[in-house]
Enzyme design. Structure first.
Site: not given
Length: 454
Positions: A177, A213, A385
Site C-alpha cells: 500500500d 491509505h 480498499s
C-alpha cells in the site's frame, strides 16, 4: 537433483528458441513521440518452470519450502539474465532486475537499442513501464475515534471470535500500500520490526505513509482498540504505492519482499520471515496479467493474496486486475454497507476470464480506522480498499486457529461461513441473479468471522 537440473535446462532452451519477442504498438508510438522510453523486458525463461518444480516437491516445514523457493527463483533469474545484462552493461542505460518475474527494467531505451532487445532470442516481450492506480477511497473524512468496536468489526462477528481466545496471535500478515504510520497508537505494538518494512521508492529505514491509505487499511486488519479484525497478529508492509499510484517496479519489488523479506536496506534476505497473507487495495483495469507471476510465487510460498475488486460501480464485468486474475489463486473482495447493501461503487463480475468475481463481500462503506496525520488520528473512508483488509483480518483469524491450512482450506472456511444477508440489487451479471450464491456481486456472501470460525 542432476536430472531435475537437466530437465530445467532443456525447458529453458526450448523457451529461448521459441517465437520472436512481442512489442506493443503503443510502445512504438511512445518511442516515436519521446525519442527514448523506459521499458520492461520479459525473458522467455519463465519462473513457472521453478514453481512447477517446487510445487511437485514435499518439504518437512514451511521454512524449508520458503528457503528453497527463494533460492531457486533467484538462481533461475541470475542464470537466464546473465547474457542480457552483459549486453546492457555496454549501453548507457539504467537497469533493475527482478527475480520473481524474471524481468529487467531498462531506462532511456532508444530505437536502436529497442530493436536489439526485441531481436534477442532470450526475450519474450518488451513493453513500456506503467503505474497501477491506488484504489482511491470515496468520501474521506477525518473523524474522532469512539470507544467501541467499529461497525465492520462488529457486523462480521469478530468480537465473538475474540471471546473464544482467537485474536490472530501467531499469524504474520502484510500489505502492499502507501506505507504505514507505524507509531500510531493502534499499530505500534504489533509491528514486526526487522524484516517488517521495505520502501522501493525512498529506502526509508522505518515505515512511513505520506497518503494515509496504507495506515487505514492496516488498521482495519490488525489495529488495536476495536478498529482491527485480528488485533494480535503481527504486521509487515511494503510501500508499493508512492501516493496515488503504484509503479510496476515498486510492485514487483514488494512482491519479492513478501516472498523473501529483507531488512529495510534490502540486505540480509531471510525467506522464512514471509507473511501468511498479503492484503492489496490497488489495481488496474481488468484482464491484465502483469502480477500473475508474483501471485503464483506467493501461492508456492503459502502466502494468501487478497485484492480489492475495484470501485467502478455495478456495471457487469468491470472488476480490476489483479483481483480478476484468471490463472492464479486470488481472493477478490467487493464492498458492503452497514445496512447490508452492496456499496454503490463496488465493482462486479464476472471477470474477463468468465470467473465469478468477487469471491466475497466485506464492510467497505464509511469505515473508520487509523490515519497518518498523527499517532492518534482516524479517518472514515469508503471503497473496496476498505473491504479487502476486513477479509485479511478474518483470514488471519482462520490461520491462527488452523496454522497449517493452505489456500483451499482457508477459502473453504471463508466462503462457507459467509452470510446471505446482503440486499438484492435486482441485478444479474454473468447470467446469475444476485439472489443466488455465489454471484458476481458479493460472491459467496458477506464476510463473517464467526460464521467461518463458529
Amino acid at each position: 537433483m542432476l536430472k531435475v537440473a537437466l530437465v530445467l535446462a532443456v525447458a529453458i532452451a526450448v523457451q529461448v528458441i521459441a517465437a520472436p519477442a512481442h512489442i506493443s504498438p503503443s510502445l512504438k508510438q511512445s518511442l516515436k513521440t519521446k525519442g527514448s522510453v523506459n521499458v520492461f523486458v520479459t525473458l522467455k525463461a519463465r519462473p513457472s518452470i521453478v514453481l512447477s518444480r517446487i510445487n511437485s516437491l514435499s518439504f518437512a516445514t514451511r521454512e524449508q519450502r520458503l528457503i528453497t523457493l527463494g533460492a531457486s527463483l533467484k538462481q533461475h533469474a541470475a542464470a537466464s539474465q546473465e547474457s542480457i545484462l552483459e549486453f546492457l552493461a555496454t549501453k548507457q542505460v539504467t537497469v533493475q532486475t527482478f527475480w520473481i518475474s524474471n524481468q529487467v527494467s531498462v531506462k532511456n531505451v532508444d530505437a536502436e537499442l529497442l530493436a536489439s532487445l526485441v531481436a534477442r532470442p532470450d526475450v519474450l516481450e518488451v513493453f513500456e513501464e506503467f503505474s497501477v492506480p491506488l484504489e482511491q477511497p470515496v468520501d474521506p473524512k477525518i473523524v474522532q475515534k469512539i470507544a467501541e468496536n467499529e461497525w465492520g468489526v462488529k457486523i462480521i462477528g469478530a468480537p465473538e471470535v475474540w471471546a473464544k481466545g482467537n485474536t490472530g496471535k501467531g499469524v504474520h500478515v502484510a500489505n502492499i500500500d502507501t506505507g504505514v504510520r507505524y507509531t500510531h497508537q493502534d499499530l505500534k505494538d504489533n509491528f514486526a520490526g526487522d524484516y517488517g518494512w521495505f520502501d522501493p521508492y525512498d529506502s526509508t529505514a522505518t515505515p512511513i505513509d505520506r497518503n494515509g491509505h496504507g495506515t487505514h487499511t492496516m488498521g482495519t486488519t490488525v489495529g488495536k482498540n476495536g478498529i482491527g479484525v485480528a488485533p494480535d497478529a503481527t504486521w509487515a508492509a511494503c510501500r508499493g504505492c508512492a501516493t496515488s499510484s503504484c509503479s510496476l517496479a515498486a510492485l514487483l519489488s514488494c512482491g519479492e519482499f513478501m516472498t523473501c523479506p529483507t531488512l529495510a536496506d534490502g540486505s540480509n534476505a531471510d525467506c522464512t520471515k514471509a507473511p501468511r497473507l498479503v492484503s492489496n487495495s490497488w489495481g488496474g483495469s481488468g484482464g491484465q496479467s502483469f502480477y500473475d507471476d508474483i501471485v503464483a510465487a506467493w501461492d508456492a510460498a503459502g502466502i494468501i493474496p487478497i485484492f480489492s475488486n475495484g470501485n467502478s460501480g455495478h456495471f457487469c464485468s468491470n472488476v480490476g486486475s489483479p483481483a480478476d486474475s484468471g490463472e492464479t489463486k486470488v481472493i477478490g473482495v467487493g464492498s458492503t454497507t452497514e445496512d447490508e447493501e452492496l456499496s454503490y461503487f463496488s465493482s462486479v463480475g464476472p471477470s474477463v476470464y468468465g470467473q465469478i468475481k468477487p469471491q466475497i463481500g466485506a464492510p467497505g462503506s464509511d469505515v473508520r480506522s487509523a490515519y497518518n496525520t498523527n499517532d492518534a488520528s482516524y479517518a472514515t473512508l469508503s471503497g473496496t480498499s476498505m473491504a479487502s483488509p476486513h477479509v485479511a483480518g478474518v483470514v488471519a483469524l482462520i490461520l491462527s486457529a488452523h496454522p497449517d491450512h493452505d489456500f483451499a482450506q482457508v477459502t473453504e472456511l471463508l466462503y462457507s461461513g459467509a452470510t446471505h444477508t446482503v440486499a438484492s440489487t435486482g441485478g444479474s451479471c454473468g447470467g446469475i441473479p444476485d439472489t443466488e450464491y455465489p454471484n458476481n456481486y458479493v460472491g459467496y456472501g458477506r464476510l463473517s468471522a464467526i460464521g467461518s470460525l463458529p
